[in-house]
Design an enzyme around this catalytic site. Structure first.
Site, PDB file in Angstrom:
ATOM      1  N   ARG A 244     -13.517  -5.367   2.870  1.00  0.00           N
ATOM      2  CA  ARG A 244     -12.018  -5.024   3.803  1.00  0.00           C
ATOM      3  C   ARG A 244     -12.523  -5.448   5.209  1.00  0.00           C
ATOM      4  O   ARG A 244     -11.833  -5.174   6.249  1.00  0.00           O
ATOM      5  CB  ARG A 244     -11.850  -3.702   3.879  1.00  0.00           C
TER       6      ARG A 244
ATOM      7  N   TRP B 161     -12.996  10.960   7.228  1.00  0.00           N
ATOM      8  CA  TRP B 161     -11.572  10.589   7.257  1.00  0.00           C
ATOM      9  C   TRP B 161     -11.647   8.933   7.386  1.00  0.00           C
ATOM     10  O   TRP B 161     -12.737   8.575   7.592  1.00  0.00           O
ATOM     11  CB  TRP B 161     -10.654  11.186   8.474  1.00  0.00           C
TER      12      TRP B 161
ATOM     13  N   TYR C 222      -3.103  11.971   6.027  1.00  0.00           N
ATOM     14  CA  TYR C 222      -3.567  10.642   6.835  1.00  0.00           C
ATOM     15  C   TYR C 222      -2.601   9.569   5.917  1.00  0.00           C
ATOM     16  O   TYR C 222      -2.247   9.436   4.817  1.00  0.00           O
ATOM     17  CB  TYR C 222      -4.750  10.237   6.508  1.00  0.00           C
TER      18      TYR C 222
ATOM     19  N   HIS D  53      -9.083   6.473   2.154  1.00  0.00           N
ATOM     20  CA  HIS D  53      -9.657   6.990   3.522  1.00  0.00           C
ATOM     21  C   HIS D  53     -11.064   7.690   3.604  1.00  0.00           C
ATOM     22  O   HIS D  53     -11.123   8.704   4.221  1.00  0.00           O
ATOM     23  CB  HIS D  53      -8.887   7.531   4.316  1.00  0.00           C
TER      24      HIS D  53
ATOM     25  N   GLU E  13      -8.687   1.785  -2.095  1.00  0.00           N
ATOM     26  CA  GLU E  13      -9.520   1.538  -0.817  1.00  0.00           C
ATOM     27  C   GLU E  13     -10.172   2.697  -0.517  1.00  0.00           C
ATOM     28  O   GLU E  13      -9.722   3.887  -0.407  1.00  0.00           O
ATOM     29  CB  GLU E  13      -8.449   1.137  -0.013  1.00  0.00           C
TER      30      GLU E  13
ATOM     31  N   ARG F 278       0.922  -1.029  -0.056  1.00  0.00           N
ATOM     32  CA  ARG F 278       0.043   0.145   0.025  1.00  0.00           C
ATOM     33  C   ARG F 278       0.934   1.204   0.150  1.00  0.00           C
ATOM     34  O   ARG F 278       1.735   1.289   0.829  1.00  0.00           O
ATOM     35  CB  ARG F 278      -0.856  -0.085   1.233  1.00  0.00           C
TER      36      ARG F 278
ATOM     37  N   ASP G  98      -5.012   3.757  -0.268  1.00  0.00           N
ATOM     38  CA  ASP G  98      -6.181   3.816   0.630  1.00  0.00           C
ATOM     39  C   ASP G  98      -6.621   5.437   0.646  1.00  0.00           C
ATOM     40  O   ASP G  98      -5.848   6.403   0.813  1.00  0.00           O
ATOM     41  CB  ASP G  98      -5.635   3.636   2.113  1.00  0.00           C
TER      42      ASP G  98
ATOM     43  N   GLU H 194      -4.219  -7.523   5.046  1.00  0.00           N
ATOM     44  CA  GLU H 194      -3.246  -6.216   5.291  1.00  0.00           C
ATOM     45  C   GLU H 194      -2.461  -6.682   6.628  1.00  0.00           C
ATOM     46  O   GLU H 194      -3.022  -7.353   7.747  1.00  0.00           O
ATOM     47  CB  GLU H 194      -4.241  -5.256   5.984  1.00  0.00           C
TER      48      GLU H 194
ATOM     49  N   GLU I 153     -13.472  -1.496   6.073  1.00  0.00           N
ATOM     50  CA  GLU I 153     -12.666  -1.807   7.133  1.00  0.00           C
ATOM     51  C   GLU I 153     -13.743  -1.327   8.443  1.00  0.00           C
ATOM     52  O   GLU I 153     -13.501  -1.541   9.474  1.00  0.00           O
ATOM     53  CB  GLU I 153     -11.322  -1.089   7.280  1.00  0.00           C
TER      54      GLU I 153
HETATM   55  O1  EZ4 Z   1      -6.816   3.957   9.765  1.00  0.00           O
HETATM   56  O2  EZ4 Z   1      -7.156   1.140  11.340  1.00  0.00           O
HETATM   57  O3  EZ4 Z   1      -6.241   0.362   5.876  1.00  0.00           O
HETATM   58  N1  EZ4 Z   1      -6.126   0.612   6.917  1.00  0.00           N
HETATM   59  C1  EZ4 Z   1      -6.441   1.671   7.645  1.00  0.00           C
HETATM   60  C2  EZ4 Z   1      -6.085   1.857   9.011  1.00  0.00           C
HETATM   61  C3  EZ4 Z   1      -6.979   2.500   9.944  1.00  0.00           C
HETATM   62  C4  EZ4 Z   1      -6.992   2.228  11.297  1.00  0.00           C
HETATM   63  C5  EZ4 Z   1      -8.173   2.888  12.123  1.00  0.00           C
HETATM   64  O4  EZ4 Z   1      -8.169   2.501  13.299  1.00  0.00           O
HETATM   65  O5  EZ4 Z   1      -7.131   2.663   7.086  1.00  0.00           O
HETATM   66  O6  EZ4 Z   1      -5.104   2.559   9.053  1.00  0.00           O
HETATM   67 CO    CO Z   2      -8.051   1.797   5.369  1.00  0.00          CO
END
Ligand code: EZ4
Ligand code: CO
Length: 426
Positions: free
Chosen positions: A308, A426, A184, A237, A261, A172, A235, A363, A287
């Site tokens: 996920r 986020w 992030y 996010h 993602e 990633r 990702d 992951e 997730e």
């Molecule tokens: O931000 O697990 O793909 N993984 C992520 C992680 C999440 C954290 C949040 O608690 O996006 O880093």
């Molecule tokens: Co993620």
């Protein structure tokens, strides 16, 4: 126990703890919740039986840990005492349907911890690795992806290269966005990435426009530097709108990502139709999902390629069913495996991965030495793949004495604001 015996038990005033009778010969005698902070916070559930065997489950919910600890201690554990630990299905239904209040990350995190601990007990009692109770091995190892990130594209490339040199087949890749003070997924520590911070939540600043301009440049450079074979993941996010995500996916098509993602938030599942109309970049999400209901439309309309969800979403019992549903719709599983899922969750996930055909990838974010100190484990990494190990149960233990050196500390995930201060996803 026959029906008349059951009635006699009720009549004599002995608590009937299970309407369908005890069959395995084992009973749950006690359960305890441990909160500790070896590098980051974890909530660990330990269920004890009269046979001397115990099972472990992970109940960590990043930034809201104590809510799950209370849910378990105050409301769930009192209902477990005396039950047959082999009855994973009935106990799951009892906690899910029986509570009346369904779903949600706190409830499902607690159910997950119980479920994983019970599967651990059953596999230990039968003296076999957990994957054997879940269908047995369907592959030689579980492909994992590591986390590379950099303050610049050059740095990110060097990080990706480091993973490739350590044998990773999938990475990633994230990098800081020029003009934004923090991003992030881009850590200050090269070895360990931890989004939660002590004290008040950190605040990040976000610009979708700057981000969308920069990310295609990152992947163009990474592909040029490292070639076509490595699987690259990214990702978002949850920070784009569907049409923005469609645009980004399209711009990234030349670099053939393994997945994009969390391109958008997924409460509005049909919103993914818009992304799908615009790009063939594979989509992953889930997730933060906590039950099959969060994924139903995404799966049955084939709006995503990878789900996920992790064992946190209701345990092994739930994930086996979710994976079976996803398999019908050509959706594969790529479980969340960040550091806020404890090694107990990682162990359970690897047994699930090892025994489930439509698992594509897992992951794997490195835990700190403090964390690993508290959780002795049978799983291992080599050459791009992880193995759950062959210890009976899920193979992850909890050292209470070591854990006592690391008391719980309140910590939060950051919040994210647009450049003008508006609170954003986020
Ligand atoms: O931000 O697990 O793909 N993984 C992520 C992680 C999440 C954290 C949040 O608690 O996006 O880093
Ligand atoms: Co993620």
């Amino acid at each position: 126990m026959t029906m008349s015996e059951t009635r006699r038990t009720i009549a004599s005033g002995t608590a009937v703890v299970n309407g369908i009778g005890v069959a395995s010969g084992l009973k749950i005698t006690d359960a305890k919740v441990f909160t500790c902070c070896p590098g980051r916070n974890f909530v660990t559930l330990k269920i004890y039986t009269d046979g001397g065997i115990y099972g472990l489950g992970d109940a960590t919910l990043n930034g809201r840990e104590l809510a799950v600890a209370s849910y378990l201690t105050d409301h769930v554990i009192p209902c477990l005492i005396g039950r047959d630990p082999f009855q994973t299905e009935d106990i799951w239904q009892y906690l899910y349907r029986g509570a009346y209040w369904r779903k949600g990350p706190v409830t499902m995190g607690a159910i997950s911890a119980v479920d994983v601990a019970l599967w651990d007990i059953k596999a230990k009692a039968l003296n076999t690795p957990l994957y054997n109770l879940l269908g047995g091995k369907v592959r030689n190892g579980v492909m994992v992806y590591g986390h590379a990130n950099g303050a610049s594209i050059d740095q990110a490339i060097e990080e990706v290269r480091g993973y490739a040199e350590r044998g990773y087949l999938a990475v990633r890749t994230q990098c800081a966005i020029p003009g934004l003070p923090s991003t992030y997924g881009v850590s200050k520590d090269k070895m360990f990435y931890e989004p939660a911070t002590l004290g008040q939540p950190e605040e990040n600043v976000w610009s979708s426009e700057s981000y969308m301009r920069h990310v295609p440049k990152l992947f163009e450079r990474v592909r040029t530097a490292l070639g076509e074979d490595l699987h690259l993941l990214h990702d978002v996010h949850h920070r784009l709108t569907p049409i923005q995500a469609g645009r980004l996916g399209k711009d990234l098509e030349p670099y053939r990502l393994f997945w994009l993602e969390d391109a958008v938030t997924a409460e509005l599942q049909e919103g993914f139709r818009i992304i799908r109309q615009h790009t063939t970049t594979p989509l992953a999400v889930g997730e933060v999902f906590d039950s099959v209901w969060d994924a139903r439309q995404l799966v049955t309309e084939q709006l995503i390629d990878y789900l996920r969800m992790s064992v946190r979403a209701g345990g092994i019992t739930a994930m086996k069913k979710i994976a079976a549903l996803a398999d019908l719709y050509h959706v594969q599983i790529g479980s969340h495996g960040a550091t806020d899922l404890s090694p107990v969750m990682m162990g359970a996930a690897l047994h699930f991965d090892m025994s489930t055909t439509n698992v594509a990838i897992q992951e794997f974010m490195r835990h700190t030495p403090e964390t690993l100190d508290v959780f002795p484990r049978a799983y291992s990494y080599a050459d791009g793949y992880m193995q759950p190990g062959d210890a009976p149960g899920h193979g992850v233990d909890f050292d209470e004495e070591r854990a006592a050196h690391y008391p719980y500390k309140r910590a939060y995930l950051p919040v994210n604001r647009k450049v003008d201060g508006t609170l954003w996803n986020w």
